[in-house]
Write a protein that holds these residues in place. Structure first.
Motif, PDB file in Angstrom:
ATOM      1  N   SER A  84      -8.537  -1.176   2.367  1.00 31.50           N
ATOM      2  CA  SER A  84      -7.715  -0.006   2.103  1.00 31.50           C
ATOM      3  C   SER A  84      -8.497   1.281   2.364  1.00 31.50           C
ATOM      4  O   SER A  84      -9.669   1.250   2.749  1.00 31.50           O
ATOM      5  CB  SER A  84      -7.228  -0.024   0.645  1.00 31.50           C
ATOM      6  OG  SER A  84      -8.292   0.305  -0.240  1.00 31.50           O
ATOM      7  N   GLU A  85      -7.849   2.414   2.133  1.00 32.43           N
ATOM      8  CA  GLU A  85      -8.524   3.705   2.292  1.00 32.43           C
ATOM      9  C   GLU A  85      -9.470   4.002   1.133  1.00 32.43           C
ATOM     10  O   GLU A  85     -10.362   4.837   1.268  1.00 32.43           O
ATOM     11  CB  GLU A  85      -7.491   4.833   2.408  1.00 32.43           C
ATOM     12  CG  GLU A  85      -6.805   4.918   3.752  1.00 32.43           C
ATOM     13  CD  GLU A  85      -5.994   6.188   3.914  1.00 32.43           C
ATOM     14  OE1 GLU A  85      -6.230   7.146   3.141  1.00 32.43           O
ATOM     15  OE2 GLU A  85      -5.133   6.232   4.796  1.00 32.43           O
ATOM     16  N   LYS A  86      -9.264   3.336  -0.023  1.00 30.57           N
ATOM     17  CA  LYS A  86     -10.061   3.633  -1.203  1.00 30.57           C
ATOM     18  C   LYS A  86     -10.589   2.343  -1.819  1.00 30.57           C
ATOM     19  O   LYS A  86     -10.078   1.875  -2.841  1.00 30.57           O
ATOM     20  CB  LYS A  86      -9.237   4.418  -2.222  1.00 30.57           C
ATOM     21  CG  LYS A  86      -8.843   5.802  -1.741  1.00 30.57           C
ATOM     22  CD  LYS A  86      -8.099   6.578  -2.825  1.00 30.57           C
ATOM     23  CE  LYS A  86      -7.722   7.974  -2.343  1.00 30.57           C
ATOM     24  NZ  LYS A  86      -6.974   8.732  -3.382  1.00 30.57           N
ATOM     25  N   LYS A  88      -3.731  -1.427 -12.340  1.00 32.61           N
ATOM     26  CA  LYS A  88      -2.684  -1.083 -11.382  1.00 32.61           C
ATOM     27  C   LYS A  88      -1.492  -2.027 -11.480  1.00 32.61           C
ATOM     28  O   LYS A  88      -0.387  -1.688 -11.044  1.00 32.61           O
ATOM     29  CB  LYS A  88      -3.236  -1.111  -9.950  1.00 32.61           C
ATOM     30  CG  LYS A  88      -4.161   0.046  -9.628  1.00 32.61           C
ATOM     31  CD  LYS A  88      -4.429   0.124  -8.135  1.00 32.61           C
ATOM     32  CE  LYS A  88      -5.221   1.374  -7.789  1.00 32.61           C
ATOM     33  NZ  LYS A  88      -5.352   1.558  -6.325  1.00 32.61           N
ATOM     34  N   TYR A 119     -12.757  -0.132  -4.049  1.00 35.15           N
ATOM     35  CA  TYR A 119     -13.295  -0.043  -5.410  1.00 35.15           C
ATOM     36  C   TYR A 119     -14.814  -0.183  -5.376  1.00 35.15           C
ATOM     37  O   TYR A 119     -15.520   0.398  -6.182  1.00 35.15           O
ATOM     38  CB  TYR A 119     -12.636  -1.154  -6.228  1.00 35.15           C
ATOM     39  CG  TYR A 119     -12.832  -1.119  -7.717  1.00 35.15           C
ATOM     40  CD1 TYR A 119     -12.248  -0.126  -8.488  1.00 35.15           C
ATOM     41  CD2 TYR A 119     -13.556  -2.121  -8.357  1.00 35.15           C
ATOM     42  CE1 TYR A 119     -12.391  -0.122  -9.865  1.00 35.15           C
ATOM     43  CE2 TYR A 119     -13.703  -2.135  -9.734  1.00 35.15           C
ATOM     44  CZ  TYR A 119     -13.126  -1.131 -10.487  1.00 35.15           C
ATOM     45  OH  TYR A 119     -13.271  -1.134 -11.847  1.00 35.15           O
ATOM     46  N   GLU A 171      -3.588   3.065   0.066  1.00 32.71           N
ATOM     47  CA  GLU A 171      -4.254   2.534  -1.132  1.00 32.71           C
ATOM     48  C   GLU A 171      -3.400   1.432  -1.749  1.00 32.71           C
ATOM     49  O   GLU A 171      -2.168   1.543  -1.823  1.00 32.71           O
ATOM     50  CB  GLU A 171      -4.459   3.669  -2.143  1.00 32.71           C
ATOM     51  CG  GLU A 171      -5.251   3.275  -3.372  1.00 32.71           C
ATOM     52  CD  GLU A 171      -5.506   4.441  -4.311  1.00 32.71           C
ATOM     53  OE1 GLU A 171      -6.070   4.217  -5.402  1.00 32.71           O
ATOM     54  OE2 GLU A 171      -5.141   5.578  -3.955  1.00 32.71           O
ATOM     55  N   ASP A 172      -4.030   0.358  -2.201  1.00 27.96           N
ATOM     56  CA  ASP A 172      -3.304  -0.729  -2.865  1.00 27.96           C
ATOM     57  C   ASP A 172      -2.545  -0.171  -4.067  1.00 27.96           C
ATOM     58  O   ASP A 172      -3.129   0.513  -4.918  1.00 27.96           O
ATOM     59  CB  ASP A 172      -4.280  -1.814  -3.326  1.00 27.96           C
ATOM     60  CG  ASP A 172      -4.989  -2.492  -2.158  1.00 27.96           C
ATOM     61  OD1 ASP A 172      -4.415  -2.536  -1.060  1.00 27.96           O
ATOM     62  OD2 ASP A 172      -6.132  -2.964  -2.354  1.00 27.96           O
ATOM     63  N   ASP A 173      -1.236  -0.457  -4.138  1.00 27.23           N
ATOM     64  CA  ASP A 173      -0.425   0.158  -5.194  1.00 27.23           C
ATOM     65  C   ASP A 173       0.004  -0.812  -6.293  1.00 27.23           C
ATOM     66  O   ASP A 173       0.599  -0.399  -7.294  1.00 27.23           O
ATOM     67  CB  ASP A 173       0.798   0.863  -4.593  1.00 27.23           C
ATOM     68  CG  ASP A 173       1.712  -0.073  -3.794  1.00 27.23           C
ATOM     69  OD1 ASP A 173       1.741  -1.283  -4.078  1.00 27.23           O
ATOM     70  OD2 ASP A 173       2.404   0.416  -2.879  1.00 27.23           O
ATOM     71  N   PRO A 181     -12.375   2.476   6.150  1.00 28.47           N
ATOM     72  CA  PRO A 181     -11.482   3.248   5.275  1.00 28.47           C
ATOM     73  C   PRO A 181     -10.998   4.565   5.874  1.00 28.47           C
ATOM     74  O   PRO A 181      -9.894   5.013   5.560  1.00 28.47           O
ATOM     75  CB  PRO A 181     -12.343   3.485   4.028  1.00 28.47           C
ATOM     76  CG  PRO A 181     -13.280   2.325   3.999  1.00 28.47           C
ATOM     77  CD  PRO A 181     -13.594   2.037   5.430  1.00 28.47           C
ATOM     78  N   LYS A 231      -5.481   3.541   9.835  1.00 28.99           N
ATOM     79  CA  LYS A 231      -5.384   4.427   8.670  1.00 28.99           C
ATOM     80  C   LYS A 231      -5.693   5.845   9.131  1.00 28.99           C
ATOM     81  O   LYS A 231      -6.450   6.042  10.084  1.00 28.99           O
ATOM     82  CB  LYS A 231      -6.390   4.033   7.594  1.00 28.99           C
ATOM     83  CG  LYS A 231      -6.451   2.569   7.221  1.00 28.99           C
ATOM     84  CD  LYS A 231      -7.552   2.332   6.180  1.00 28.99           C
ATOM     85  CE  LYS A 231      -7.684   0.866   5.809  1.00 28.99           C
ATOM     86  NZ  LYS A 231      -8.459   0.113   6.789  1.00 28.99           N
ATOM     87  N   LYS A 253       0.823  -1.204   0.000  1.00 36.00           N
ATOM     88  CA  LYS A 253       0.000   0.000   0.000  1.00 36.00           C
ATOM     89  C   LYS A 253       0.863   1.262   0.000  1.00 36.00           C
ATOM     90  O   LYS A 253       1.954   1.290   0.570  1.00 36.00           O
ATOM     91  CB  LYS A 253      -0.927   0.015   1.218  1.00 36.00           C
ATOM     92  CG  LYS A 253      -2.013  -1.055   1.172  1.00 36.00           C
ATOM     93  CD  LYS A 253      -2.845  -1.104   2.436  1.00 36.00           C
ATOM     94  CE  LYS A 253      -4.044  -2.035   2.279  1.00 36.00           C
ATOM     95  NZ  LYS A 253      -3.654  -3.411   1.907  1.00 36.00           N
ATOM     96  N   GLY A 281     -10.070  -3.705  -2.820  1.00 39.54           N
ATOM     97  CA  GLY A 281      -9.602  -2.608  -1.969  1.00 39.54           C
ATOM     98  C   GLY A 281     -10.339  -2.493  -0.660  1.00 39.54           C
ATOM     99  O   GLY A 281     -10.270  -1.459   0.013  1.00 39.54           O
TER     100      GLY A 281
END
Length: 660
Positions: free
Chosen positions: A450-452, A512, A454, A121-123, A339, A234, A117, A447
């Motif tokens: 994560s913070e974002k 991604k 999908y 966010e997943d990178d 999130p 987070k 992340k 996601g």
């Protein structure tokens, strides 16, 4: 007077039965299937799926990659188990990846994939996964879909609570499932001395932000509970990570009875930022600990193993403010953070509610010292009511795992009542429920941790699949169900079987990952010690009883393809370099009777197969991967002579009549 353990279970079973009878039942399958399901999951030939889904292989020790929404299996990624399909763990280059302080371990039990992340966010750069049996954390490079690093964890008994990463992948964290004496202590102690001699250990593995390289930064020594799944904070809760734990009774036998005495176990809240500062200030204690670090170099296409001999530790009982415990219904399986980083959902596996905790309330309770006693002498337990945001009432039976859609909703699996429940984070109201088939453990939203998020698909990972597919004997297929969560009502889109036992999954938009994809290895960058970059570089060299064959593969021949002078008692190392520089043209290599595996060599890559000839005679070898119209002709021969023979080393690819 002694009471049977089974009599102790009767009240629990009675309560479960009444709770199941009174909880909302899942609806019929027909009412939950989307009318346009076939259209929504259809991916036309030549088209790509929208999502990559990475599923743990459970007892297979591998990772399976599926396309979503089609449910098509794209690839099996070998991680902790040998894989004869491509020679992982068999080739000389990859054997070191399965080294441990216990020796070469060719199998493990993998449960929890975790995407790297950036800013929460997943990178799409790396994927981490745990080895549960022989505790390890692996890192995969998602540019090549290869396992490139495996780090063993000392002082750990069962690495189930692992690996979970912090908001910017500063650390991936693992915790012990089975507490045990630390590695540097006298391990020869009675099991009955559990409370005196056993400890837990939380491992913080530092991840290099540029290349992903891992190292064991420090370990927290914690009370000897059984620690389960975790998630890091987070935003406002960035500095914290939260673990569920059970067996707070510190039992060491018949845990289904002896570890279920209390109404509540705990969530352990760890201020990892404070721990990091203490280590930087030199407050850690170095202890002896043997563990192996395996790294695969994608330039040399070769793995190496390094034995480490110590680790830094912090005993949490000696550093106030490092760890706090929050009561949670007994036997919790995991904790999940919203999130925005404000709320944490966790629940006991046998509970009839889903408690949701508030990070702000937790900080306030710490500040005001609203403690409900201490454990392990000096570790504060916060009062349940003071840290609670509220409870989701009557969600079903057996809440296990929650993820979020980024639209204000949480989704929780109900293992016993076989359903997914959708609820609103702010008022904890149940919005919808959908049946699953059957007994879902984890779920995954794209996601969703994560913070974002999908917020389009939910994947239910089911433990039981009877009557869903063609039967395959006593052992049935493992399975997933794909659910559309774009509307108020959840809709079932697809069932599909999976490999192994999928415990957990991570899903990420394909774009991604696609932007970083490596399509082939550049031959000029190949730094393998045994590379042959052209047929002119091919050769066979004898050194004592070791024979090194520098071989090349290209459509449609192997060079050299006639080799003589090999003897009984030799160790033959065949180093095959794939000269292709085009995408998706692998070549295989196998030798008749070799008690190893084949090789599968990607374009520009070098791989080595070890062979010890056991019989005098002519031994064929060939390409195992159908690579061209003349694939069948891609073959050759070894001549094996008796030990002590005077036949010299001789090799060739023969005479090409076309060029002649």
């Amino acid at each position: 007077m002694k009471i049977s353990h089974y009599k102790l279970l009767i009240p629990t079973l009675t309560v479960l039965a009444s709770m199941l009878a009174s909880s909302c039942k899942p609806g019929k399958a027909g009412s939950s299937v989307d009318a346009d399901a076939a259209k929504k999951v259809y991916v036309a030939p030549g088209k790509y799926d929208e999502i990559y889904a990475f599923l743990s292989g459970g007892f297979s020790g591998q990772i399976a990659v599926y396309g979503i929404p089609s449910g098509r299996l794209l690839k099996v990624l070998p991680v902790f188990s040998q894989n004869p399909e491509n020679g992982y763990g068999y080739s000389e280059e990859t054997k070191p990846m399965l080294n441990t302080s216990h020796g070469f371990v060719p199998w493990d039990d993998s449960h929890h994939p975790e995407l790297s992340k950036t800013n929460g966010e997943d990178d799409g750069r790396w994927l981490f996964i745990n080895a549960n049996n022989t505790p390890r954390i692996a890192r995969l490079n998602l540019a090549t879909f290869k396992t490139v690093e495996i780090l063993e964890l000392p002082n750990i008994g069962g690495n189930h609570a692992s690996p979970f990463c912090t908001e910017n992948t500063e650390y991936v964290v693992g915790n012990t499932r089975f507490s045990e004496p630390l590695d540097n202590s006298n391990g020869d102690v009675p099991i009955s001395s559990f409370k005196q001699n056993f400890k837990g250990a939380v491992s913080f593995v530092k991840v290099n932000k540029d290349n992903g390289t891992m190292n064991l930064a420090f370990q927290l020594v914690v009370p000897p509970f059984d620690y389960d799944l975790a998630h890091a904070g987070k935003g406002p809760s960035h500095d914290w990570i939260f673990f569920t734990c059970y067996n707070t009774e510190e039992a060491h036998t018949l845990l289904e009875v002896n570890a279920s005495q209390r109404d509540k176990d705990f969530i352990m809240a760890v201020n990892w930022k404070k721990a990091e500062e203490l280590i930087s200030q030199g407050k850690g204690t170095k202890i002896k600990a043997k563990y192996i670090h395996n790294v695969y170099n994608e330039n040399t296409h070769t793995a190496t193993s390094t034995m480490e001999n110590e680790t830094q530790t912090l005993d949490v009982t000696k550093f106030p403010g490092l760890v706090y415990y929050m009561p949670c219904p007994k036997s919790p399986h995991g904790i999940d953070v919203t999130p925005d980083g404000e709320y944490m959902a966790a629940s006991g596996k046998l509970a009839a509610v889903i408690p949701v905790f508030s990070f702000k309330k937790m900080l306030n309770a710490i500040d005001k010292k609203q403690f409900d006693g201490m454990i392990a002498g000096d570790l504060p337990v916060l009062k349940y009511e003071d840290v609670l945001h509220g409870e989701v009432k009557k969600p079903g039976l057996g809440p296990l795992h929650t993820e979020f859609d980024g639209k204000g909703y949480g989704y929780t699996t109900m293992f016993v009542s076989s359903e997914i429940v959708k609820w609103k984070i702010d008022n904890l109201e149940i919005i919808d429920r959908i049946p699953s088939y059957y007994s879902p453990g984890h779920l995954s939203i794209v996601g969703g941790d994560s913070e974002k998020p999908y917020g389009k698909y939910l994947l239910a990972l089911n433990k039981i699949t009877k009557d869903r597919y063609l039967p395959t004997g006593p052992e049935l297929a493992q399975a997933c169900q794909l659910i559309d969560i774009t509307g108020n009502k959840m809709k079932l889109l697809l069932d599909f079987p999976t490999i192994g036992e999928p415990h957990y999954a991570q899903m990420i938009p394909a774009d991604k990952i696609l932007k970083n994809q490596v399509k082939f290895f550049k031959l000029e960058d190949n730094k393998n010690a045994y590379v042959a970059k052209s047929e002119k570089d091919t050769k066979v060299i004898r050194s004592g009883n070791r024979v090194d064959v520098y071989m090349t593969a290209i459509r449609s021949h192997l060079a050299p393809d006639n080799i003589e002078g090999v003897k009984i008692g030799d160790e033959v190392y065949v180093h095959v370099t794939n000269l292709e520089q085009d995408w998706d043209v692998p070549h295989g290599f196998a030798i008749k009777g070799n008690n190893n595996a084949e090789l599968l060599i990607m374009p520009g890559e070098t791989c080595t197969l070890k062979w010890i000839p056991g019989q005098v005679g002519i031994v064929p070898f060939y390409c195992t991967d159908f690579c061209s119209a003349l694939h069948q002709e891609m073959q050759g021969y070894f001549r094996v002579s008796p030990a002590g023979s005077t036949v010299p080393i001789k090799f060739s690819i023969g005479v090409n009549p076309v060029t002649e």
